[in-house]
Design a protein around this motif. Structure first.
Motif: not given
Length: 731
Positions: A460-465, A392-400, A372-385
């Protein structure tokens, strides 16, 4: 010397199916290599490997009964040590000769030659060739010890006292040279000519082999065994293809499964089974994996690529009426598919979002905390990318998507079949009504999983990957978990190549160094408080998890770690580019500049390759290297800009004028990222550069002139090396 064909077979209990193919090949190659080293066979001899669940064997052509004798020269000892003042053999010499099977009678035949500055005794003799019996005995012993066996069994021999080690108990040894038995022994067994056929279908058991060449035929006709792994595999493929065609369905190609099934049967018989069509409501990936992994069945697809309710099984027996065999397998697969359906139905009772707090129960790494801690970081990184790529729209989708990406790890289906991680996340996300952008991103964030694998299919997949891989890389390097040698337990090499492929092949306008520094900043600056839920933890467990989380919040990713990570990624990139066919010089020329926008690299490489074939390329590359060496030696003495009033020689004035004239044109090519044109424009520099070095002395006594000329060379060097370091092309 007369030769005959040789056959060697080990008859064993059922061998591990996943390693049989390699064991069979290794047994044949190692045995043949040892015999060749002992000069009992020609290096061009035909070597045929055999491997079934119950045997490892090899047939080798033209093996000699005895290796040819050969003349050898042996160094004995210095003359002053081996002979006394009267020229008679000393005790040390006699002892040495005795160890070689000779005596004092050969002393007159010894030669005296200089070995360096020392006069030394040498003895020319004839070495008797190794007999096949001795040679094969040695070859067997070497082969048994060198086979790629991950885990051996220790078992007792028939006498009840001795124990030996092998991958499985061995029951018989065959060694035939032509029709003659070679008297060797291994693992407590004496060689003979008897082997066993199929346990149930053999016409004769034991099978008495006539000679080395009758092995495969006798096993086939008398023993109902296809001894060759390759031939058995081809026969299974033929039967599978034929059965699928009769059903008007398509076979799913799976080489690993085909190899494993080939290693399970000696007398293959392909049959068709069916299962209840109601199971097709379960995602087909689950059903396919269940049939393959648990039962070694071959699933079938219809014309639309959907799973059919029929499958192919490979039996090791051929009964007159196969109905009972088919019915038994259908009963087994029914229970397996029922398990899969149960997991699928149970998992859908909870949404992915409701599982997010459970990630705090899963320890990711003792220095990096819980999942869970790790995925907090991944969320922030995905949103940034996402913000950098498309707002903003892509950032929010990547965060979700990042919030839900690992929740399928907590489902029953993925717990049973870890290979389905991501895939089940996609199905459950679609069932939760999250839409394909989020669902496909959850499935694709593991991609690329291997060389040649697909990349994420949407933004969205690109941001998350990217976020997932960057978090792993930065985190692991931050705590010193760096791959060494063949050890890479966290697959960091694969994750690095994944980052590289996504940035390059998706042509992303993101700089690698910036991404890494931003990820490190998230580790260092973001203070995350986990959301603890009493429904998941007792007090003790909760305290342990909080202690881990506190440790993570104190993590400090140092610049040294990110520097090592950048170097690591460029090393992976360099290796990948060389595998794609680029030369080491081309790759070095481009990567030595550490280009941060990796999507530019294919264009830079194409430009370098185009430049290298120009007539001016060799001269310019050499000049560029010369300029670089001059500037290295005078670092700090170079003026900031060229003072045109100090250009005294016509050659330096001409070079300066050409650089000024080119500046607008090359700046335009650089802005347009037309790197081929940029480097081709540089061809006009050859003449003024050559003239400059022919007529201008750089290191003159006049400090102003010297610094001005160094500034001119600096400008030349910068102009030539914006796309690649052309000096790397110099021979």
């Amino acid at each position: 010397m007369m030769t005959q064909n040789l056959l060697v077979e080990l008859l064993v209990e059922e061998l591990p199916p996943k390693s049989l193919k390699q064991l069979g090949q290794s047994f044949a190659q190692l045995l043949a290599a040892s015999l060749e080293a002992q000069e009992l066979m020609n290096q061009n001899a035909v070597v045929t490997a055999f491997a079934t669940p119950r045997r490892l064997a090899v047939h080798i052509g033209n093996v000699a009964a005895q290796a040819a004798d050969k003349a050898i020269t042996q160094k004995l000892m210095p003359v002053k040590v081996g002979l006394d003042a009267q020229g008679q053999a000393t005790p040390p010499l006699l002892k040495k000769l005795a160890s070689l099977g000779a005596d004092a009678s050969v002393v007159p035949q010894l030669k005296r030659e200089l070995d360096g500055k020392t006069e030394t005794l040498f003895w020319d003799s004839i070495a008797t060739g190794t007999s096949l019996t001795d040679g094969l005995q040695k070859a067997l012993q070497e082969t048994i010890t060198q086979l790629p066996i991950s885990k051996v069994m220790t078992y007792q021999l028939a006498d009840g006292w001795q124990s030996v080690n092998f991958v499985r108990p061995v029951h018989a040894l065959v060694a035939l040279h032509g029709a003659d038995i070679v008297s060797v022994n291994i693992l407590g067994l004496q060689a003979g000519r008897e082997t066993q056929g199929h346990r149930f279908a053999a016409k004769i058991n034991p099978i008495v082999l006539h000679n080395a060449d009758s092995y495969a035929q006798q096993l086939s006709t008398e023993g109902a065994v296809i001894a060759s792994f390759a031939e058995r595999r081809a026969e299974i493929t033929r039967q599978l293809t034929s059965a699928a065609a009769r059903e008007q369905l398509t076979l799913i190609n799976d080489d690993a499964l085909l190899d494993e099934v080939t290693a399970l049967v000696e007398h293959p018989n392909v049959l068709v089974g069916t299962f209840d069509a109601a199971f097709l409501q379960v995602p087909q990936e689950c059903l396919i994996l269940t049939m393959k992994a648990n039962q070694k069945y071959f699933p079938l697809l219809d014309a639309q690529g959907k799973l059919a309710n029929k499958f192919l099984l490979v039996s090791n027996i051929r009964p007159i009426d196969p109905a009972q065999v088919i019915a038994g397998n259908e009963r087994v697969v029914r229970s397996r598919l029922a398990d899969a359906k149960f997991f699928f139905d149970q998992d859908r009772k909870k949404t992915l979002a409701s599982r997010v707090p459970e990630l705090d129960e899963v320890i990711y790494h003792n220095k990096l905390g819980v999942q869970g801690q790790r995925m907090h970081y991944v969320r922030a990184i995905a949103k940034m990318i996402g913000q950098q790529l498309n707002g903003e729209i892509l950032a929010n989708q990547a965060y979700t998507a990042a919030m839900l990406a690992k929740t399928d790890l907590l489902t029953g289906m993925v717990g049973e079949f870890p290979e389905l991680q991501g895939i089940m996340g996609r199905y459950y996300a679609q069932y939760d009504g999250l839409g394909n952008d989020i669902a496909f991103a959850i499935e694709d964030h593991y991609k690329p999983r291997f060389a040649g694998d697909d990349l994420p299919r949407n933004e969205v997949g690109i941001c998350l990957a990217l976020a997932d891989k960057l978090e792993i890389l930065v985190g692991m390097f931050g705590i010193g978990e760096i791959p060494t040698g063949d050890k890479d337990p966290f697959a960091l090499r694969r994750h690095a190549l994944g980052v590289v492929r996504i940035l390059i092949e998706k042509k992303l306008p993101l700089e690698l160094n910036t991404l890494i520094m931003q990820t490190a900043s998230i580790f260092n600056d973001q203070m995350i408080e986990n959301q603890w839920s009493k429904s998941y933890f007792d007090w003790k467990k909760k305290s342990e998890m909080k202690a881990l989380a506190v440790g993570v919040r104190g993590l400090n990713i140092k610049e040294e770690s990110t520097g090592r990570l950048l170097e690591f990624i460029y090393e992976r990139l360099a290796g990948s580019l060389r595998e794609q066919g680029y030369t080491a010089e081309e790759v070095d020329a481009v990567l030595s500049l550490n280009p941060q926008n990796l999507s530019d690299i294919p264009k830079r490489l194409a430009a370098v390759r185009s430049f290298a074939v120009l007539p001016e390329a060799v001269s310019l590359a050499a000049a560029n290297k010369r300029v670089g060496n001059i500037l290295k030696k005078t670092e700090g003495d170079t003026s900031a800009e060229v003072n045109s009033s100090l250009l005294q020689e016509p050659a330096e004035q001409k070079l300066y004028d050409v650089l000024i004239d080119l500046s607008i044109e090359i700046d335009g090519a650089l802005f347009a990222r037309d790197y081929i044109t940029y480097l081709q424009i540089l061809a006009v520099l050859k003449l003024p550069v050559d003239t400059f070095f022919d007529h201008v002395m750089v290191n003159v006594d006049n400090e102003s002139l010297r610094n001005n000329r160094l500034a001119l060379l600096r400008e030349l060097h910068d102009t030539m090396n914006r796309i690649a370091d052309l000096s790397k092309l110099a021979t």
